[in-house]
Design an enzyme around this catalytic site. Sequence first.
Site, PDB file in Angstrom:
ATOM      1  N   THR A 100       0.824  -1.211   0.000  1.00 53.55           N
ATOM      2  CA  THR A 100       0.000   0.000   0.000  1.00 53.55           C
ATOM      3  C   THR A 100       0.858   1.260   0.000  1.00 53.55           C
ATOM      4  O   THR A 100       1.997   1.246   0.457  1.00 53.55           O
ATOM      5  CB  THR A 100      -0.970   0.023   1.202  1.00 53.55           C
ATOM      6  OG1 THR A 100      -1.792   1.177   1.101  1.00 53.55           O
ATOM      7  CG2 THR A 100      -0.254   0.042   2.533  1.00 53.55           C
ATOM      8  N   HIS A 134      -7.781   2.163   6.301  1.00 59.36           N
ATOM      9  CA  HIS A 134      -9.000   2.402   7.077  1.00 59.36           C
ATOM     10  C   HIS A 134      -9.647   1.047   7.392  1.00 59.36           C
ATOM     11  O   HIS A 134      -9.076  -0.004   7.104  1.00 59.36           O
ATOM     12  CB  HIS A 134      -9.938   3.329   6.302  1.00 59.36           C
ATOM     13  CG  HIS A 134      -9.287   4.629   5.933  1.00 59.36           C
ATOM     14  ND1 HIS A 134      -8.852   5.533   6.882  1.00 59.36           N
ATOM     15  CD2 HIS A 134      -8.947   5.170   4.727  1.00 59.36           C
ATOM     16  CE1 HIS A 134      -8.299   6.570   6.289  1.00 59.36           C
ATOM     17  NE2 HIS A 134      -8.338   6.381   4.981  1.00 59.36           N
ATOM     18  N   GLY A 176      -5.432  -5.859  -5.905  1.00 62.43           N
ATOM     19  CA  GLY A 176      -6.765  -5.252  -5.967  1.00 62.43           C
ATOM     20  C   GLY A 176      -7.112  -4.767  -7.355  1.00 62.43           C
ATOM     21  O   GLY A 176      -6.462  -5.098  -8.333  1.00 62.43           O
ATOM     22  N   ARG A 177      -8.147  -3.955  -7.389  1.00 63.32           N
ATOM     23  CA  ARG A 177      -8.586  -3.324  -8.621  1.00 63.32           C
ATOM     24  C   ARG A 177      -7.547  -2.265  -8.988  1.00 63.32           C
ATOM     25  O   ARG A 177      -7.112  -1.503  -8.144  1.00 63.32           O
ATOM     26  CB  ARG A 177      -9.939  -2.673  -8.310  1.00 63.32           C
ATOM     27  CG  ARG A 177     -10.712  -2.248  -9.485  1.00 63.32           C
ATOM     28  CD  ARG A 177     -12.013  -1.580  -9.035  1.00 63.32           C
ATOM     29  NE  ARG A 177     -12.738  -1.096 -10.190  1.00 63.32           N
ATOM     30  CZ  ARG A 177     -12.464   0.043 -10.782  1.00 63.32           C
ATOM     31  NH1 ARG A 177     -11.515   0.827 -10.328  1.00 63.32           N
ATOM     32  NH2 ARG A 177     -13.157   0.414 -11.861  1.00 63.32           N
ATOM     33  N   ALA A 227      -1.440  -0.491  -8.416  1.00 67.86           N
ATOM     34  CA  ALA A 227      -0.359   0.426  -8.828  1.00 67.86           C
ATOM     35  C   ALA A 227      -0.724   1.225 -10.073  1.00 67.86           C
ATOM     36  O   ALA A 227       0.137   1.568 -10.896  1.00 67.86           O
ATOM     37  CB  ALA A 227       0.958  -0.328  -9.032  1.00 67.86           C
ATOM     38  N   ARG A 240      14.754  44.202   2.299  1.00 67.20           N
ATOM     39  CA  ARG A 240      15.939  44.822   1.669  1.00 67.20           C
ATOM     40  C   ARG A 240      17.024  45.088   2.715  1.00 67.20           C
ATOM     41  O   ARG A 240      18.204  44.994   2.431  1.00 67.20           O
ATOM     42  CB  ARG A 240      15.540  46.123   0.992  1.00 67.20           C
ATOM     43  CG  ARG A 240      14.783  45.916  -0.307  1.00 67.20           C
ATOM     44  CD  ARG A 240      15.723  45.939  -1.477  1.00 67.20           C
ATOM     45  NE  ARG A 240      15.086  45.480  -2.714  1.00 67.20           N
ATOM     46  CZ  ARG A 240      15.767  45.146  -3.789  1.00 67.20           C
ATOM     47  NH1 ARG A 240      17.080  45.189  -3.792  1.00 67.20           N
ATOM     48  NH2 ARG A 240      15.155  44.748  -4.876  1.00 67.20           N
ATOM     49  N   ARG A 297      16.342  41.798  -8.417  1.00 68.02           N
ATOM     50  CA  ARG A 297      14.945  41.843  -7.957  1.00 68.02           C
ATOM     51  C   ARG A 297      14.389  40.411  -7.885  1.00 68.02           C
ATOM     52  O   ARG A 297      13.708  40.052  -6.924  1.00 68.02           O
ATOM     53  CB  ARG A 297      14.077  42.651  -8.915  1.00 68.02           C
ATOM     54  CG  ARG A 297      14.269  44.150  -8.840  1.00 68.02           C
ATOM     55  CD  ARG A 297      13.354  44.776  -9.881  1.00 68.02           C
ATOM     56  NE  ARG A 297      13.661  46.148 -10.178  1.00 68.02           N
ATOM     57  CZ  ARG A 297      12.936  47.192  -9.755  1.00 68.02           C
ATOM     58  NH1 ARG A 297      11.891  47.000  -8.985  1.00 68.02           N
ATOM     59  NH2 ARG A 297      13.259  48.406 -10.107  1.00 68.02           N
ATOM     60  N   ILE A 302       7.579  45.080  -4.147  1.00 70.21           N
ATOM     61  CA  ILE A 302       6.962  45.507  -5.418  1.00 70.21           C
ATOM     62  C   ILE A 302       6.673  44.258  -6.260  1.00 70.21           C
ATOM     63  O   ILE A 302       5.607  44.111  -6.820  1.00 70.21           O
ATOM     64  CB  ILE A 302       7.895  46.469  -6.184  1.00 70.21           C
ATOM     65  CG1 ILE A 302       8.112  47.747  -5.372  1.00 70.21           C
ATOM     66  CG2 ILE A 302       7.276  46.811  -7.546  1.00 70.21           C
ATOM     67  CD1 ILE A 302       9.029  48.761  -6.046  1.00 70.21           C
ATOM     68  N   ALA A 303       7.647  43.337  -6.334  1.00 69.97           N
ATOM     69  CA  ALA A 303       7.534  42.099  -7.126  1.00 69.97           C
ATOM     70  C   ALA A 303       6.952  42.393  -8.514  1.00 69.97           C
ATOM     71  O   ALA A 303       5.845  41.976  -8.832  1.00 69.97           O
ATOM     72  CB  ALA A 303       6.689  41.071  -6.390  1.00 69.97           C
TER      73      ALA A 303
HETATM   74  S1  PPS Z   1      11.470  44.529  -5.730  1.00 71.96           S
HETATM   75  O1  PPS Z   1      11.435  45.006  -7.132  1.00 71.96           O
HETATM   76  O2  PPS Z   1      10.265  43.810  -5.385  1.00 71.96           O
HETATM   77  O3  PPS Z   1      12.691  43.775  -5.445  1.00 71.96           O
HETATM   78  O4  PPS Z   1      11.490  45.865  -4.838  1.00 71.96           O
HETATM   79  P1  PPS Z   1      11.382  45.966  -3.236  1.00 71.96           P
HETATM   80  O5  PPS Z   1      12.323  45.017  -2.587  1.00 71.96           O
HETATM   81  O6  PPS Z   1       9.968  45.860  -2.838  1.00 71.96           O
HETATM   82  O7  PPS Z   1      11.924  47.396  -2.913  1.00 71.96           O
HETATM   83  C1  PPS Z   1      11.194  48.477  -3.259  1.00 71.96           C
HETATM   84  C2  PPS Z   1      11.599  49.668  -2.423  1.00 71.96           C
HETATM   85  O8  PPS Z   1      12.909  50.099  -2.787  1.00 71.96           O
HETATM   86  C3  PPS Z   1      12.944  51.488  -3.054  1.00 71.96           C
HETATM   87  N1  PPS Z   1      13.590  51.612  -4.393  1.00 71.96           N
HETATM   88  C4  PPS Z   1      13.093  51.259  -5.606  1.00 71.96           C
HETATM   89  N2  PPS Z   1      11.890  50.773  -5.981  1.00 71.96           N
HETATM   90  C5  PPS Z   1      11.725  50.484  -7.294  1.00 71.96           C
HETATM   91  N3  PPS Z   1      12.650  50.702  -8.245  1.00 71.96           N
HETATM   92  C6  PPS Z   1      13.867  51.188  -7.899  1.00 71.96           C
HETATM   93  N4  PPS Z   1      14.803  51.353  -8.842  1.00 71.96           N
HETATM   94  C7  PPS Z   1      14.127  51.480  -6.527  1.00 71.96           C
HETATM   95  N5  PPS Z   1      15.193  51.957  -5.875  1.00 71.96           N
HETATM   96  C8  PPS Z   1      14.870  52.028  -4.571  1.00 71.96           C
HETATM   97  C9  PPS Z   1      11.520  51.989  -2.955  1.00 71.96           C
HETATM   98  O9  PPS Z   1      11.491  52.795  -1.811  1.00 71.96           O
HETATM   99  C10 PPS Z   1      10.665  50.782  -2.730  1.00 71.96           C
HETATM  100  O10 PPS Z   1       9.873  50.871  -1.589  1.00 71.96           O
HETATM  101  P2  PPS Z   1       8.281  50.912  -1.577  1.00 71.96           P
HETATM  102  O11 PPS Z   1       7.920  50.652  -0.146  1.00 71.96           O
HETATM  103  O12 PPS Z   1       7.755  49.863  -2.505  1.00 71.96           O
HETATM  104  O13 PPS Z   1       7.942  52.301  -1.981  1.00 71.96           O
END
Ligand code: PPS
Length: 570
Positions: free
Chosen positions: A197, A202, A290-291, A294, A436, A450, A476-477
């Site tokens: 198994t 159960h 069984g049925r 695997a 950061r 980033r 920001i991502a």
């Molecule tokens: S990222 O792109 O997700 O890795 O950015 P993050 O780590 O969130 O950092 C963003 C904060 O860094 C400051 N900062 C900048 N932001 C964007 N572009 C550039 N070039 C840059 N340089 C410095 C900025 O204050 C961001 O903070 P938040 O709180 O977002 O305003």
Amino acid sequence: MGAFKEPHGGELKDLYLPEGKADLEKEEAKDYASWDLTQRQICDLDLLMNGAFSPLEGFLGQEEYESVCQDMRLASGVLWPMPITLDVTEAFAGNISAGDSIALRDMEGVLLAIMQVSDIWTPDRSLEARQVFGTTDDTHPAVGFLMHESNPVYLGGKIQGIEPPTYYDFKLLRDTPSELRGRFRKLGWRRIVAFQTRNPLHRAHQELTFRAAREADANLLIQPVVGMTRAGDIDHFTRVRCYEHVLEEYPEQTTQLSLLNLAMRMGGPRETLWHAIIRKNYGCTHFIVGRDHAGPGNDKNGNPFYGPYDAQELFTQHEEELDIAMVPFKMMVYVENKAEYMPADAVEPTDKVLNLSGTEFRRRLQEGLEIPEWFSYPKVVEELRKGHPPKHLQGFTVFFTGLSGSGKSTIANALMVKLLEIGSRPVTLLDGDIVRKNLSSELNFSKEHRDLNIQRIGFVASEITKNGGIAICAPIAPYTTTRRQVRKAVSDVGGFIEVHVATPLEVCEKRDRKGLYVKARAGLIKGFTGIDDPYEVPENAEVVIDTNKLTPDLAAHRILITLEKLGYIR
Ligand code: PPS
């Protein structure tokens, strides 16, 4: 059915070198090329060395491999349904020749075995898939492995075992074939029916295995797979704790539990024969099938890869030479008016049968709903609930994304406080600026850095989530691909809720709390998100917030409502 051998009969190929010889070989091996084994290769090697794969004496050479793929037979004519091969990279294969010895090592570099390489070849992997698994559809787990994960070159050759792979868990329940045969001999067991198994057991399983043993006039071996099973299966730690509880339900001295370090392929009929041969090597005389044994489920078009009784049919065709008897699995159902489990074919028309499908069982587990006692044992359900808690006890990540100055941090802080007020789990805030400063202080704002920053946040968030906490991330991502990676990593271990703080650029720029937009416009900061670096708008965010319309308090509240709807808080 054929005449059954004694449980402790049949030659075992124990490939381990005697101690003194192993020490000498260890010295020699320092000069050999070393191959670091994958998890699957370690499982295969373990069962090769301890004799569970008898009569194999190593990884198959090319001729044997082709014969196994095509005819399910070794060169000697002996039935062997599964190709056991050592797949390596072209770079590694390029440095060795037939006749060389190589060192096979575990992930920590410990020498497990020496292999005398006799064959090096590049197999036709899609032909292998067709011959062994009957398909090239890569939704079949073994075919997916062959096509996308396996290395392209195979090595064949005999194995000299140095030491078994180390496992730190459930040591007392891991047996070699000779250990288990010895135990059977000690217990005076001569007829043993094995149950394979990869799932928790159960009440129905307990009933069927016990009945199978009674019908075969045999004792019972529950031998679950703890090596590699199907992705998404319940982890073996949880399962083994469940098995230990179920074991208490059998009459004393009738049943043994032993764990098998097998890497399953989910290969249906051929895998069934392979399982049976392994059990014969462990000293068993009968094997429950069984049925859809695997079985890997459905193909790309929603059709089952194998018919429900293909495995039983193939077994029947080869039962004589397998020298282990099949006990076909009978569907057991719970009959309420009789308050007992019965074989489905023994139910009378007036009987009231109760049913709980696997899907419904998992739903109830997920949502923390009641699981009836007739279905499972309270202790088993408790273990499963511990290992796989319902959503409101699982960890999750709330991942904010949005432009600089969009209001992510403010809402994230408000959300954190509200979650702390609820108090169900510990909360960690991974705000952009905090990360950061503490995790990514050496990184700049190039695309590469980033991405690295977001991957680090994703890693920390997934660890927090895995351990049942709440991670709130607010970077920001800006890039879709990286956000998707984080979603995947976290979703594998808990909940993931993406929140797009969709404040328009003009508004962020007008606010310009940190004065960064002015500097970016003036060219004093380069690569600023929204100005001269892109922000890729999320398409699948669970929540989108326009801070023009919502205060931070209301925004945080909306996220809470979403979390509630998804079942993560209540
Ligand atoms: S990222 O792109 O997700 O890795 O950015 P993050 O780590 O969130 O950092 C963003 C904060 O860094 C400051 N900062 C900048 N932001 C964007 N572009 C550039 N070039 C840059 N340089 C410095 C900025 O204050 C961001 O903070 P938040 O709180 O977002 O305003």
